[in-house]
Design a protein around this motif. Sequence first.
Motif, PDB file in Angstrom:
ATOM      1  N   ILE A  97      14.325 -60.086  89.388  1.00 43.03           N
ATOM      2  CA  ILE A  97      14.971 -60.796  88.153  1.00 43.03           C
ATOM      3  C   ILE A  97      15.279 -62.110  88.386  1.00 43.03           C
ATOM      4  O   ILE A  97      14.477 -62.844  89.392  1.00 43.03           O
ATOM      5  CB  ILE A  97      16.613 -60.023  88.289  1.00 43.03           C
ATOM      6  CG1 ILE A  97      17.002 -60.379  89.907  1.00 43.03           C
ATOM      7  CG2 ILE A  97      16.730 -58.649  88.367  1.00 43.03           C
ATOM      8  CD1 ILE A  97      18.541 -59.928  90.268  1.00 43.03           C
ATOM      9  N   ILE A  98      15.733 -62.638  87.252  1.00 45.89           N
ATOM     10  CA  ILE A  98      15.972 -64.208  87.372  1.00 45.89           C
ATOM     11  C   ILE A  98      17.432 -64.451  87.141  1.00 45.89           C
ATOM     12  O   ILE A  98      18.021 -63.919  86.199  1.00 45.89           O
ATOM     13  CB  ILE A  98      15.245 -64.803  86.117  1.00 45.89           C
ATOM     14  CG1 ILE A  98      13.673 -64.790  86.215  1.00 45.89           C
ATOM     15  CG2 ILE A  98      15.620 -66.397  85.893  1.00 45.89           C
ATOM     16  CD1 ILE A  98      12.914 -65.240  85.211  1.00 45.89           C
ATOM     17  N   TRP A  99      17.765 -65.258  88.052  1.00 51.02           N
ATOM     18  CA  TRP A  99      19.400 -65.630  88.183  1.00 51.02           C
ATOM     19  C   TRP A  99      19.518 -66.571  87.074  1.00 51.02           C
ATOM     20  O   TRP A  99      18.713 -67.455  86.984  1.00 51.02           O
ATOM     21  CB  TRP A  99      19.822 -65.845  89.433  1.00 51.02           C
ATOM     22  CG  TRP A  99      19.927 -64.730  90.459  1.00 51.02           C
ATOM     23  CD1 TRP A  99      18.866 -64.322  91.292  1.00 51.02           C
ATOM     24  CD2 TRP A  99      20.866 -63.712  90.269  1.00 51.02           C
ATOM     25  NE1 TRP A  99      19.348 -63.217  91.840  1.00 51.02           N
ATOM     26  CE2 TRP A  99      20.338 -62.877  91.426  1.00 51.02           C
ATOM     27  CE3 TRP A  99      21.951 -63.542  89.789  1.00 51.02           C
ATOM     28  CZ2 TRP A  99      21.344 -61.540  91.632  1.00 51.02           C
ATOM     29  CZ3 TRP A  99      23.039 -62.141  90.143  1.00 51.02           C
ATOM     30  CH2 TRP A  99      22.345 -61.606  91.052  1.00 51.02           C
ATOM     31  N   GLY A 100      20.758 -66.662  86.573  1.00 48.96           N
ATOM     32  CA  GLY A 100      21.470 -67.776  85.754  1.00 48.96           C
ATOM     33  C   GLY A 100      21.263 -68.997  86.741  1.00 48.96           C
ATOM     34  O   GLY A 100      21.602 -69.027  87.612  1.00 48.96           O
ATOM     35  N   PRO A 101      21.129 -70.223  86.008  1.00 50.96           N
ATOM     36  CA  PRO A 101      20.927 -71.556  86.877  1.00 50.96           C
ATOM     37  C   PRO A 101      21.981 -71.962  87.694  1.00 50.96           C
ATOM     38  O   PRO A 101      21.958 -72.272  88.801  1.00 50.96           O
ATOM     39  CB  PRO A 101      20.650 -72.658  85.839  1.00 50.96           C
ATOM     40  CG  PRO A 101      20.155 -71.897  84.712  1.00 50.96           C
ATOM     41  CD  PRO A 101      20.626 -70.625  84.534  1.00 50.96           C
ATOM     42  N   SER A 102      23.181 -71.424  87.302  1.00 49.49           N
ATOM     43  CA  SER A 102      24.442 -72.120  87.799  1.00 49.49           C
ATOM     44  C   SER A 102      24.758 -71.071  88.689  1.00 49.49           C
ATOM     45  O   SER A 102      25.415 -71.444  89.980  1.00 49.49           O
ATOM     46  CB  SER A 102      25.932 -71.545  86.838  1.00 49.49           C
ATOM     47  OG  SER A 102      25.841 -70.428  86.556  1.00 49.49           O
ATOM     48  N   VAL A 103      24.118 -69.834  88.671  1.00 47.39           N
ATOM     49  CA  VAL A 103      24.327 -68.746  90.002  1.00 47.39           C
ATOM     50  C   VAL A 103      23.610 -69.373  91.221  1.00 47.39           C
ATOM     51  O   VAL A 103      23.960 -69.340  92.408  1.00 47.39           O
ATOM     52  CB  VAL A 103      23.744 -67.315  89.689  1.00 47.39           C
ATOM     53  CG1 VAL A 103      23.866 -66.587  90.886  1.00 47.39           C
ATOM     54  CG2 VAL A 103      24.679 -66.920  88.253  1.00 47.39           C
ATOM     55  N   LEU A 104      22.326 -69.766  91.079  1.00 46.05           N
ATOM     56  CA  LEU A 104      21.401 -70.176  92.057  1.00 46.05           C
ATOM     57  C   LEU A 104      22.096 -71.506  92.615  1.00 46.05           C
ATOM     58  O   LEU A 104      21.989 -71.797  94.198  1.00 46.05           O
ATOM     59  CB  LEU A 104      20.139 -70.583  91.511  1.00 46.05           C
ATOM     60  CG  LEU A 104      19.240 -69.486  91.041  1.00 46.05           C
ATOM     61  CD1 LEU A 104      17.846 -69.646  90.473  1.00 46.05           C
ATOM     62  CD2 LEU A 104      18.785 -68.419  92.293  1.00 46.05           C
ATOM     63  N   LYS A 105      22.570 -72.519  91.978  1.00 47.39           N
ATOM     64  CA  LYS A 105      23.218 -73.471  92.565  1.00 47.39           C
ATOM     65  C   LYS A 105      24.225 -73.228  93.330  1.00 47.39           C
ATOM     66  O   LYS A 105      24.474 -73.971  94.424  1.00 47.39           O
ATOM     67  CB  LYS A 105      23.373 -74.373  91.455  1.00 47.39           C
ATOM     68  CG  LYS A 105      22.185 -75.201  90.558  1.00 47.39           C
ATOM     69  CD  LYS A 105      22.641 -76.032  89.330  1.00 47.39           C
ATOM     70  CE  LYS A 105      21.454 -76.452  88.535  1.00 47.39           C
ATOM     71  NZ  LYS A 105      21.821 -77.162  87.644  1.00 47.39           N
ATOM     72  N   GLU A 106      25.130 -72.605  92.818  1.00 42.80           N
ATOM     73  CA  GLU A 106      26.133 -72.091  93.665  1.00 42.80           C
ATOM     74  C   GLU A 106      25.786 -71.279  94.942  1.00 42.80           C
ATOM     75  O   GLU A 106      26.675 -71.484  96.198  1.00 42.80           O
ATOM     76  CB  GLU A 106      27.359 -71.065  92.924  1.00 42.80           C
ATOM     77  CG  GLU A 106      28.584 -70.913  93.705  1.00 42.80           C
ATOM     78  CD  GLU A 106      29.557 -70.460  92.646  1.00 42.80           C
ATOM     79  OE1 GLU A 106      30.928 -70.438  93.075  1.00 42.80           O
ATOM     80  OE2 GLU A 106      29.329 -70.208  91.448  1.00 42.80           O
ATOM     81  N   ALA A 107      24.943 -70.704  95.062  1.00 40.92           N
ATOM     82  CA  ALA A 107      24.346 -69.788  96.167  1.00 40.92           C
ATOM     83  C   ALA A 107      23.848 -70.790  97.075  1.00 40.92           C
ATOM     84  O   ALA A 107      24.150 -70.593  98.232  1.00 40.92           O
ATOM     85  CB  ALA A 107      23.337 -68.879  95.866  1.00 40.92           C
ATOM     86  N   GLU A 108      23.313 -71.669  96.865  1.00 43.68           N
ATOM     87  CA  GLU A 108      22.764 -72.722  97.847  1.00 43.68           C
ATOM     88  C   GLU A 108      24.004 -73.474  98.500  1.00 43.68           C
ATOM     89  O   GLU A 108      23.834 -73.796  99.906  1.00 43.68           O
ATOM     90  CB  GLU A 108      22.046 -74.108  97.121  1.00 43.68           C
ATOM     91  CG  GLU A 108      20.761 -73.453  96.426  1.00 43.68           C
ATOM     92  CD  GLU A 108      19.791 -74.706  95.905  1.00 43.68           C
ATOM     93  OE1 GLU A 108      20.602 -76.109  96.309  1.00 43.68           O
ATOM     94  OE2 GLU A 108      19.033 -74.582  95.226  1.00 43.68           O
ATOM     95  N   SER A 109      25.293 -73.627  97.996  1.00 44.60           N
ATOM     96  CA  SER A 109      26.423 -73.957  98.554  1.00 44.60           C
ATOM     97  C   SER A 109      26.872 -73.023  99.558  1.00 44.60           C
ATOM     98  O   SER A 109      27.597 -73.480 100.783  1.00 44.60           O
ATOM     99  CB  SER A 109      27.415 -74.288  97.740  1.00 44.60           C
ATOM    100  OG  SER A 109      27.998 -73.351  96.937  1.00 44.60           O
ATOM    101  N   TYR A 110      26.379 -71.838  99.747  1.00 41.79           N
ATOM    102  CA  TYR A 110      26.610 -70.990 100.563  1.00 41.79           C
ATOM    103  C   TYR A 110      25.504 -70.670 101.392  1.00 41.79           C
ATOM    104  O   TYR A 110      25.434 -69.695 102.309  1.00 41.79           O
ATOM    105  CB  TYR A 110      27.123 -69.569 100.122  1.00 41.79           C
ATOM    106  CG  TYR A 110      28.542 -69.982  99.173  1.00 41.79           C
ATOM    107  CD1 TYR A 110      29.856 -70.061  99.883  1.00 41.79           C
ATOM    108  CD2 TYR A 110      28.378 -69.898  97.779  1.00 41.79           C
ATOM    109  CE1 TYR A 110      30.882 -70.265  99.126  1.00 41.79           C
ATOM    110  CE2 TYR A 110      29.738 -70.108  97.167  1.00 41.79           C
ATOM    111  CZ  TYR A 110      30.835 -70.531  97.810  1.00 41.79           C
ATOM    112  OH  TYR A 110      32.039 -70.416  97.181  1.00 41.79           O
ATOM    113  N   GLY A 111      24.465 -71.495 101.568  1.00 41.48           N
ATOM    114  CA  GLY A 111      23.411 -71.123 102.422  1.00 41.48           C
ATOM    115  C   GLY A 111      22.433 -70.193 102.166  1.00 41.48           C
ATOM    116  O   GLY A 111      21.665 -69.729 102.885  1.00 41.48           O
ATOM    117  N   LEU A 112      22.618 -69.940 100.885  1.00 42.58           N
ATOM    118  CA  LEU A 112      21.473 -68.593 100.432  1.00 42.58           C
ATOM    119  C   LEU A 112      20.370 -69.190  99.336  1.00 42.58           C
ATOM    120  O   LEU A 112      20.700 -69.967  98.405  1.00 42.58           O
ATOM    121  CB  LEU A 112      22.402 -67.541  99.560  1.00 42.58           C
ATOM    122  CG  LEU A 112      23.414 -66.742 100.545  1.00 42.58           C
ATOM    123  CD1 LEU A 112      24.300 -66.008  99.716  1.00 42.58           C
ATOM    124  CD2 LEU A 112      22.543 -65.950 101.594  1.00 42.58           C
TER     125      LEU A 112
END
Length: 388
Positions: A149-164
């Motif tokens: 799958i491809i995640w929405g851009p905001s989902v990926l950016k927020e995940a980075e803030s949690y180390g993912l």
Amino acid sequence: MLDNTVSAAELKRRTILRTDWVPCNSAFIDCRTPGSDRKQNYSFIGVGVSQNSEQYVNLEENHGFNLGAAGMPNGVTNNLHLHFTAEVFINFGGEFLIRWGAAGEQGEYLSTDGDVISVPSWIFRGFTNVGPDDGILLTVLGHDVTGGIIWGPSVLKEAESYGLYLTADNRLIDTVAGDQLPQDVELIKPMKQIDIDELTPYTPAQMRERVTQNSDRVWVPRPFLCSALPGGGAELALVIGYGMSEDRRAMPRLHEPHHFNLSWLRARVGDGMLTHRHDQTQVLVGKAGRWRVTLNRGDDQRTVELGPQDTLSVSPGSWRSFELVETGLGRPADSDLGELLVVNGSDGRVRVEWDEAVVERARKAGWVIDPNGYLAPASVMGTATDDD
């Protein structure tokens, strides 16, 4: 057709009871995002699109499609993402607000128990449990290999803030848990806006056409050769594809190729579908009532009972019959009907082969199958002549 006799061990391997469900709480990159951190992912047949290498899969054998579920308490969200192959939601209990578009801006649909929703490929979609109770969305994905799958851009950016982070080969990297960012594989980057702008938009009215609510079902009263026989009185509602129906007038709500077909089957106690087989993969999921499924013929017969949310994979070429044996499970206690969800592999019609005894009994009752595979009066077919 290859005659496939199912052993006791094979039947056990292919039976997935509700008690066999094993959740994964970290299947996706949004597993730490507030509001998404309590969702549970299940993979019953095939790994689906899980991004966790430790995801438990009940049955890994290829079926031509994947079957799984999302279990979500009230208020929990599955964030916006995009699939390359068909994704179909079957609401097995709960109220889910489904939205679509890169920011969820194109529309919303409130799904309730019994809905079947075919989401178009190549659009962003997400959903939230807005009901008061825990909810279950069953999911059927087209093809054995879905491409992820491809995640929405905001989902990926927020995940980075949690180390993912997510790698290009679909691995979830958890730096909080001690994972190291790989040096040999690129990390997934957000989809570019220029590519998002090229995606096909869908209006709420267009999406509604892809939903089959309980009231949208068109029940075929005599879908099978066995329909006129005692014990064979099941009715069929086609949702995706023509499936097993032998009524030439029956039309599915959706014709679009999904790489599987899907329908509802219902009956009263003592009725169902008599002994038959076909050469496609098949999955049965109990929705209401308790069903007895009998495999094989003669002295080799084996049975299993399916209640609500129990699943059975029936291998191609094996003889099988279905009978409703109890009501009141998964439905109001005063209902005299049970329901099965039936998913078969392939986009084409599924041609059923009937046990010889069923064929003979149906002929005596006045019904045969014509050369095109549809029900026909025996009296009419008896007047036909073969072409030279």
